[in-house]
Design a protein around this motif. Structure first.
Motif, short mmCIF file in Angstrom:
data_model
loop_
_atom_site.label_atom_id
_atom_site.label_comp_id
_atom_site.label_asym_id
_atom_site.label_seq_id
_atom_site.Cartn_x
_atom_site.Cartn_y
_atom_site.Cartn_z
N MET A 122 -23.67 102.19 30.17
CA MET A 122 -22.32 101.64 30.17
C MET A 122 -21.48 102.06 28.97
N PRO A 123 -21.99 102.10 27.74
CA PRO A 123 -21.15 102.54 26.62
C PRO A 123 -20.59 103.95 26.81
N ILE A 124 -21.42 104.85 27.35
CA ILE A 124 -20.93 106.21 27.60
C ILE A 124 -19.88 106.20 28.70
N THR A 125 -20.12 105.38 29.73
CA THR A 125 -19.15 105.28 30.84
C THR A 125 -17.80 104.82 30.33
N LEU A 126 -17.78 103.77 29.52
CA LEU A 126 -16.52 103.25 28.99
C LEU A 126 -15.86 104.25 28.05
N SER A 127 -16.67 104.91 27.21
CA SER A 127 -16.13 105.89 26.27
C SER A 127 -15.49 107.08 26.99
N ALA A 128 -15.95 107.36 28.18
CA ALA A 128 -15.36 108.44 28.97
C ALA A 128 -14.21 107.94 29.84
N MET A 129 -14.34 106.72 30.36
CA MET A 129 -13.34 106.20 31.30
C MET A 129 -12.01 105.89 30.63
N ILE A 130 -12.06 105.31 29.42
CA ILE A 130 -10.81 104.90 28.76
C ILE A 130 -9.92 106.11 28.44
N PRO A 131 -10.42 107.14 27.73
CA PRO A 131 -9.54 108.30 27.50
C PRO A 131 -9.19 109.05 28.78
N TYR A 132 -10.08 108.99 29.79
CA TYR A 132 -9.80 109.63 31.08
C TYR A 132 -8.55 109.02 31.72
N LEU A 133 -8.48 107.69 31.75
CA LEU A 133 -7.33 107.02 32.35
C LEU A 133 -6.08 107.17 31.49
N LEU A 134 -6.23 106.99 30.18
CA LEU A 134 -5.07 107.04 29.29
C LEU A 134 -4.45 108.43 29.26
N THR A 164 2.37 109.92 21.50
CA THR A 164 3.50 109.01 21.26
C THR A 164 3.05 107.56 21.09
N MET A 165 1.76 107.29 21.16
CA MET A 165 1.29 105.93 20.97
C MET A 165 1.45 105.51 19.51
N SER A 166 1.38 104.21 19.26
CA SER A 166 1.46 103.72 17.89
C SER A 166 0.29 104.28 17.09
N PRO A 167 0.46 104.50 15.78
CA PRO A 167 -0.59 105.14 14.98
C PRO A 167 -1.96 104.46 15.09
N VAL A 168 -1.98 103.13 15.08
CA VAL A 168 -3.26 102.42 15.12
C VAL A 168 -3.99 102.71 16.44
N LEU A 169 -3.29 102.50 17.56
CA LEU A 169 -3.91 102.75 18.86
C LEU A 169 -4.25 104.22 19.05
N ARG A 170 -3.36 105.09 18.56
CA ARG A 170 -3.60 106.53 18.74
C ARG A 170 -4.88 106.97 18.05
N TYR A 171 -5.08 106.53 16.80
CA TYR A 171 -6.26 106.98 16.06
C TYR A 171 -7.54 106.30 16.56
N ILE A 172 -7.40 105.11 17.13
CA ILE A 172 -8.57 104.49 17.76
C ILE A 172 -9.00 105.31 18.97
N VAL A 173 -8.03 105.73 19.77
CA VAL A 173 -8.35 106.57 20.94
C VAL A 173 -8.87 107.93 20.49
N TYR A 174 -8.28 108.51 19.44
CA TYR A 174 -8.75 109.79 18.93
C TYR A 174 -10.18 109.70 18.39
N ALA A 175 -10.58 108.50 17.97
CA ALA A 175 -11.94 108.33 17.44
C ALA A 175 -12.99 108.48 18.53
N ILE A 176 -12.61 108.31 19.79
CA ILE A 176 -13.52 108.55 20.91
C ILE A 176 -13.63 110.06 21.10
N PRO A 177 -14.78 110.66 20.91
CA PRO A 177 -14.87 112.14 20.93
C PRO A 177 -14.46 112.77 22.25
N PHE A 178 -14.64 112.06 23.36
CA PHE A 178 -14.29 112.63 24.66
C PHE A 178 -12.78 112.75 24.86
N THR A 179 -12.00 112.00 24.10
CA THR A 179 -10.55 112.04 24.23
C THR A 179 -10.01 113.45 24.07
N HIS A 180 -10.54 114.19 23.12
CA HIS A 180 -10.01 115.52 22.80
C HIS A 180 -10.26 116.51 23.94
#
Length: 444
Positions: free
Chosen positions: A343-355, A363-379
């Motif tokens: 499940m942790p891998i699923t969520l880590s992939a699903m959240i940046p996938y949808l976003l 264009t997201m706020s800095p806090v949210l943007r860097y939290i999402v960037y911290a997920i390696p799959f986002t890139h």
């Protein structure tokens, strides 16, 4: 009573601390994703009714049209405004950058003369695209501008003619469609006479297929190696393998290399298939040649080199998923817990996938943007867009971050596999003699 005891035992096994922890993490992750989307929608709809206009004609008639437009938009149900700007040149890309705006309606010279001659007047709409996400263009569409500007032109023409006491049949017909819209799209420093909605629709398949492929590959490869490690650990196969006259580093390297080769092969095959699919889509579309030329001039067609860049990030993401799966597989105490640990891998992939498909993450706020960037799959989910829009800094920054993240995960995995913790470590804790006795009584 026996049924109640059986029910309590099964419930206790299923509703373990591990399961509860995964549920809490899942809820937190989904709440975060919802907040991020809500913020993006709020920012996108803010100022949605505002219209930025450059009046190059600058006559009494166009001034009257803009006054009528201002009166309409200032009404309570619209809550918008007209923002007047001045262009210094015909280089729309440079002007939008100088004025720091995303779109503008341009009333060209000769607009009033066309109306006076009973012709349909030309109006231009230019829009800058910085992302192909579906919500990134929510506030910059041309529909509102054309609708309200047409209404303002109708109102002004009607008022002038009524006051003059003249209204011919041709002029009445003209009021049905007083303006003709010409749309242009700006990407970086390039401008093409093509509507942004067409660009978005032509590129949507490309921007959707990479995240879908990436999500499937991450889930497939992670589940494959996690289940393999967990099963080998439970069946004592791993213990036998690691006690053989082969170094543990060789064992883990072989597992990672085999899974990596399969993942690389899958990434290459899917990248080739996607390239061929996109070629088929654009070739089969109406006006395919002109559309393809426009996309090429805007830099929104991917070369073989750009596909290779996307493939590199896909490969890195899969290796990260595999290294995390090795750790989670070692933590599993049985096959049932292994299914939960995915499940942790699923969520880590699903959240940046949808976003990434719906929002422009930049264009997201800095806090949210860097939290999402911290997920390696986002890139990786942003890789194709970064390649097309030449966001080289963001792309290579993501690659460096993924390499560092992979090195950290592999270090943890190696430390576990190189020690005896691989045989004893688990989230569910050690099995007690009492637990083993209970399981034997129930034939498990």
């Amino acid at each position: 009573m026996k049924f109640f005891n059986l029910f309590r035992k099964e419930l206790k096994e299923m509703l373990s601390a591990q399961t509860i922890l995964v549920m809490i993490v899942s809820v937190v992750a989904l709440v975060f994703a919802g907040r991020a989307m809500n913020e993006a929608v709020s920012e996108g709809t803010a100022g949605m009714m505002d219209i930025t206009i450059y009046d190059a004609d600058n006559t009494d008639f166009t001034q009257a049209v803009l006054k009528s437009l201002e009166d309409t938009l200032s009404a309570e149900e619209y809550d918008g405004k007209v923002i007047k700007v001045e262009f210094e040149s015909d280089d729309y890309a440079a002007e939008l950058k100088r004025l720091d705006i995303k779109s503008a309606v341009i009333i060209p010279k000769g607009f009033t003369q066309q109306v006076e001659e009973g012709k349909t007047a030309d109006v231009e709409f230019v829009q800058k695209m910085t992302s192909l996400a579906s919500m990134s263009n929510i506030s910059t569409g041309s529909d509102n501008a054309v609708y309200f500007l047409s209404s303002a032109v109708k109102s002004t023409i009607y008022a002038d003619k009524v006051m003059a006491g003249t209204m011919t049949t041709e002029e009445v017909a003209l009021l049905e469609n007083p303006i003709t819209l010409k749309e242009s799209t700006v990407v970086a420093n390039k401008t093409e006479d093509i509507a942004s909605s067409i660009v978005l629709s032509l590129c949507s398949a490309q921007t959707m297929i990479v995240p879908i492929i990436m999500f499937v590959l991450i889930m497939f490869s992670s589940q494959m190696i996690l289940n393999a490690i967990a099963t080998e650990k439970v069946d004592k196969t791993l213990e036998t393998l690691l006690s053989a006259p082969v170094s543990r580093l060789s064992v883990i390297s072989a597992k990672m290399l085999a899974a990596g080769v399969v993942a690389a092969l899958q990434a290459a095959v899917y990248m080739f298939g996607m390239q061929e699919m996109m070629s088929g889509l654009t070739e089969g579309a109406e006006n395919a040649d002109s559309y393809q030329a426009a996309l090429s001039n805007l830099g929104l067609t991917m070369s073989a080199g750009q596909y290779a860049l996307v493939g590199i990030q896909m490969f890195l993401s899969i290796l990260i998923a595999l290294s995390i799966s090795l750790i989670l597989g070692a933590l599993a105490k049985d096959a049932k817990s292994a299914q939960t640990l995915i499940m942790p891998i699923t969520l880590s992939a699903m959240i940046p996938y949808l976003l990434s498909m719906m929002l422009d993450l930049k264009t997201m706020s800095p806090v949210l943007r860097y939290i999402v960037y911290a997920i390696p799959f986002t890139h990786t989910f942003m890789a194709s867009e970064n390649a097309m829009f030449r966001n080289t800094t963001l792309y290579w920054g993501g690659v460096i971050y993924q390499v560092i993240f992979l090195a950290v995960c592999m270090t943890f995995a190696l430390r576990i596999f190189m020690s005896d913790k691989i045989f004893t470590i688990s989230i569910g804790g050690k099995k007690t003699a009492k637990t083993e006795k209970k399981k034997s009584l129930f034939g498990r």
